[in-house]
Design a protein around this motif. Structure first.
Motif, PDB file in Angstrom:
ATOM      1  N   THR A   5       9.450   6.517 -11.411  1.00 43.91           N
ATOM      2  CA  THR A   5       8.128   6.024 -11.792  1.00 43.91           C
ATOM      3  C   THR A   5       8.197   4.559 -12.175  1.00 43.91           C
ATOM      4  OG1 THR A   5       7.372   8.189 -12.535  1.00 43.91           O
ATOM      5  CG2 THR A   5       6.267   6.259 -13.466  1.00 43.91           C
ATOM      6  N   ALA A   6       7.381   3.747 -11.524  1.00 39.30           N
ATOM      7  CA  ALA A   6       7.402   2.299 -11.749  1.00 39.30           C
ATOM      8  C   ALA A   6       6.311   1.654 -10.915  1.00 39.30           C
ATOM      9  CB  ALA A   6       8.766   1.712 -11.353  1.00 39.30           C
ATOM     10  N   VAL A   7       6.100   0.376 -11.176  1.00 39.59           N
ATOM     11  CA  VAL A   7       5.326  -0.455 -10.258  1.00 39.59           C
ATOM     12  C   VAL A   7       6.312  -1.031  -9.244  1.00 39.59           C
ATOM     13  CG1 VAL A   7       3.851  -2.468  -9.983  1.00 39.59           C
ATOM     14  CG2 VAL A   7       3.623  -1.018 -12.013  1.00 39.59           C
ATOM     15  N   TYR A   8       6.015  -0.831  -7.986  1.00 36.23           N
ATOM     16  CA  TYR A   8       6.887  -1.293  -6.913  1.00 36.23           C
ATOM     17  C   TYR A   8       6.308  -2.558  -6.297  1.00 36.23           C
ATOM     18  CZ  TYR A   8       9.722   2.914  -7.130  1.00 36.23           C
ATOM     19  OH  TYR A   8      10.584   3.908  -7.546  1.00 36.23           O
ATOM     20  N   SER A  34       0.856  -1.182   0.000  1.00 39.45           N
ATOM     21  CA  SER A  34       0.000   0.000   0.000  1.00 39.45           C
ATOM     22  C   SER A  34       0.890   1.229   0.000  1.00 39.45           C
ATOM     23  CB  SER A  34      -0.931   0.006   1.213  1.00 39.45           C
ATOM     24  OG  SER A  34      -0.196   0.003   2.415  1.00 39.45           O
ATOM     25  N   GLY A  35       0.306   2.373  -0.370  1.00 41.61           N
ATOM     26  CA  GLY A  35       1.027   3.634  -0.262  1.00 41.61           C
ATOM     27  C   GLY A  35       1.480   4.245  -1.563  1.00 41.61           C
ATOM     28  N   GLY A  36       1.236   3.587  -2.685  1.00 43.01           N
ATOM     29  CA  GLY A  36       1.633   4.169  -3.952  1.00 43.01           C
ATOM     30  C   GLY A  36       0.731   5.338  -4.333  1.00 43.01           C
ATOM     31  N   GLY A  37       1.096   6.001  -5.420  1.00 40.43           N
ATOM     32  CA  GLY A  37       0.280   7.110  -5.877  1.00 40.43           C
ATOM     33  C   GLY A  37       1.051   8.049  -6.772  1.00 40.43           C
ATOM     34  N   LEU A  38       0.473   9.222  -6.973  1.00 38.07           N
ATOM     35  CA  LEU A  38       1.074  10.264  -7.812  1.00 38.07           C
ATOM     36  C   LEU A  38       1.708  11.316  -6.914  1.00 38.07           C
ATOM     37  CD1 LEU A  38       1.440  11.745 -10.551  1.00 38.07           C
ATOM     38  CD2 LEU A  38      -0.831  12.737 -10.163  1.00 38.07           C
ATOM     39  N   GLY A  45       9.069  15.222  -4.187  1.00 35.89           N
ATOM     40  CA  GLY A  45       8.170  14.819  -3.111  1.00 35.89           C
ATOM     41  C   GLY A  45       8.557  13.501  -2.480  1.00 35.89           C
ATOM     42  N   SER A  46       7.714  13.061  -1.555  1.00 32.66           N
ATOM     43  CA  SER A  46       7.980  11.831  -0.795  1.00 32.66           C
ATOM     44  C   SER A  46       6.753  10.931  -0.787  1.00 32.66           C
ATOM     45  CB  SER A  46       8.351  12.171   0.658  1.00 32.66           C
ATOM     46  OG  SER A  46       9.518  12.945   0.729  1.00 32.66           O
ATOM     47  N   LEU A  47       7.005   9.649  -0.658  1.00 29.44           N
ATOM     48  CA  LEU A  47       5.968   8.640  -0.457  1.00 29.44           C
ATOM     49  C   LEU A  47       6.530   7.568   0.459  1.00 29.44           C
ATOM     50  CD1 LEU A  47       4.423   7.867  -3.980  1.00 29.44           C
ATOM     51  CD2 LEU A  47       3.240   8.927  -2.049  1.00 29.44           C
ATOM     52  N   ARG A  48       5.649   6.911   1.200  1.00 28.47           N
ATOM     53  CA  ARG A  48       6.063   5.747   1.972  1.00 28.47           C
ATOM     54  C   ARG A  48       5.211   4.556   1.560  1.00 28.47           C
ATOM     55  NH1 ARG A  48       6.174   4.312   8.448  1.00 28.47           N
ATOM     56  NH2 ARG A  48       3.922   4.083   8.130  1.00 28.47           N
ATOM     57  N   GLN A 102       1.431  -7.829  -4.979  1.00 25.09           N
ATOM     58  CA  GLN A 102       0.773  -7.610  -6.262  1.00 25.09           C
ATOM     59  C   GLN A 102       1.283  -6.367  -6.977  1.00 25.09           C
ATOM     60  OE1 GLN A 102      -0.440  -6.739  -3.373  1.00 25.09           O
ATOM     61  NE2 GLN A 102      -1.328  -4.696  -3.610  1.00 25.09           N
ATOM     62  N   GLY A 103       2.019  -5.530  -6.285  1.00 24.61           N
ATOM     63  CA  GLY A 103       2.569  -4.331  -6.893  1.00 24.61           C
ATOM     64  C   GLY A 103       1.721  -3.108  -6.621  1.00 24.61           C
ATOM     65  N   THR A 104       2.390  -1.970  -6.518  1.00 27.13           N
ATOM     66  CA  THR A 104       1.696  -0.700  -6.345  1.00 27.13           C
ATOM     67  C   THR A 104       2.368   0.343  -7.234  1.00 27.13           C
ATOM     68  OG1 THR A 104       0.890   0.917  -4.712  1.00 27.13           O
ATOM     69  CG2 THR A 104       3.087   0.033  -4.332  1.00 27.13           C
ATOM     70  N   GLN A 105       1.555   1.117  -7.923  1.00 21.26           N
ATOM     71  CA  GLN A 105       2.083   2.084  -8.885  1.00 21.26           C
ATOM     72  C   GLN A 105       2.557   3.341  -8.173  1.00 21.26           C
ATOM     73  OE1 GLN A 105       2.298   1.917 -12.456  1.00 21.26           O
ATOM     74  NE2 GLN A 105       3.484   3.803 -12.145  1.00 21.26           N
ATOM     75  N   VAL A 106       3.756   3.761  -8.532  1.00 23.12           N
ATOM     76  CA  VAL A 106       4.288   5.055  -8.089  1.00 23.12           C
ATOM     77  C   VAL A 106       4.566   5.873  -9.345  1.00 23.12           C
ATOM     78  CG1 VAL A 106       6.233   6.223  -6.999  1.00 23.12           C
ATOM     79  CG2 VAL A 106       5.270   4.155  -5.958  1.00 23.12           C
ATOM     80  N   THR A 107       3.965   7.042  -9.418  1.00 22.65           N
ATOM     81  CA  THR A 107       4.159   7.932 -10.554  1.00 22.65           C
ATOM     82  C   THR A 107       4.678   9.266 -10.057  1.00 22.65           C
ATOM     83  OG1 THR A 107       2.348   6.873 -11.771  1.00 22.65           O
ATOM     84  CG2 THR A 107       3.069   9.046 -12.535  1.00 22.65           C
ATOM     85  N   VAL A 108       5.823   9.676 -10.589  1.00 29.06           N
ATOM     86  CA  VAL A 108       6.432  10.951 -10.213  1.00 29.06           C
ATOM     87  C   VAL A 108       6.337  11.876 -11.422  1.00 29.06           C
ATOM     88  CG1 VAL A 108       8.459  12.097  -9.278  1.00 29.06           C
ATOM     89  CG2 VAL A 108       8.009   9.690  -8.712  1.00 29.06           C
ATOM     90  N   SER A 109       5.488  12.876 -11.298  1.00 25.30           N
ATOM     91  CA  SER A 109       5.236  13.753 -12.437  1.00 25.30           C
ATOM     92  C   SER A 109       4.689  15.076 -11.950  1.00 25.30           C
ATOM     93  CB  SER A 109       4.235  13.099 -13.395  1.00 25.30           C
ATOM     94  OG  SER A 109       3.894  13.982 -14.440  1.00 25.30           O
ATOM     95  N   SER A 110       5.018  16.121 -12.674  1.00 26.78           N
ATOM     96  CA  SER A 110       4.459  17.436 -12.356  1.00 26.78           C
ATOM     97  C   SER A 110       3.194  17.681 -13.179  1.00 26.78           C
ATOM     98  CB  SER A 110       5.492  18.527 -12.623  1.00 26.78           C
ATOM     99  OG  SER A 110       5.961  18.450 -13.958  1.00 26.78           O
TER     100      SER A 110
END
Length: 115
Positions: free
Chosen positions: A90-93, A7-11, A16-19, A107-115
């Motif tokens: 940016t990837a599926v983690y 859990s915890g993926g997103g845009l 920025g930061s994500l956990r 199952q993987g969670t998407q992380v997208t780094v974009s402005s």
């Protein structure tokens, strides 16, 4: 069997930061290594970070100094704190766990780094 749920993926914007979190359940005894991998479109799955049962950590060169892997054995959960994110992150983690020759994957969670 071991079940892993991320859990915890997103845009997030660059810088920025994500956990990410990975909750483990099932036959989690004797898990030797826990880790995170990622896969971008058109690329193979690559190691991001690992942590052993004793707490030793290892990082890919591209994330060293920006990402931190940690674990909470009491909660059967481990984490990937990602700071100073870049578009190339940016990837599926995927979280993973290894016991001897056996490996288990979330199952993987998407992380997208974009402005």
């Amino acid at each position: 069997q071991v079940q892993l749920v991320e859990s915890g993926g997103g845009l997030v914007q660059p810088g920025g930061s994500l956990r990410l979190s990975c909750a483990a359940s099932g036959s989690i005894f004797s898990i030797n290594v826990k880790g995170w991998y990622r896969q971008s479109p058109g690329k193979g799955r690559e190691l991001v970070a690992t942590i052993t049962s004793g707490g030793a950590t290892n990082y890919a060169g591209s994330v060293k100094g920006r990402f931190t892997i940690s674990k909470d054995d009491a909660q059967n959960t481990f984490y990937l704190q990602m700071n100073s994110l870049k578009p190339e992150d940016t990837a599926v983690y995927y979280c993973c766990a290894f016991r001897g020759l056996s490996s288990y994957w979330g199952q993987g969670t998407q992380v997208t780094v974009s402005s």
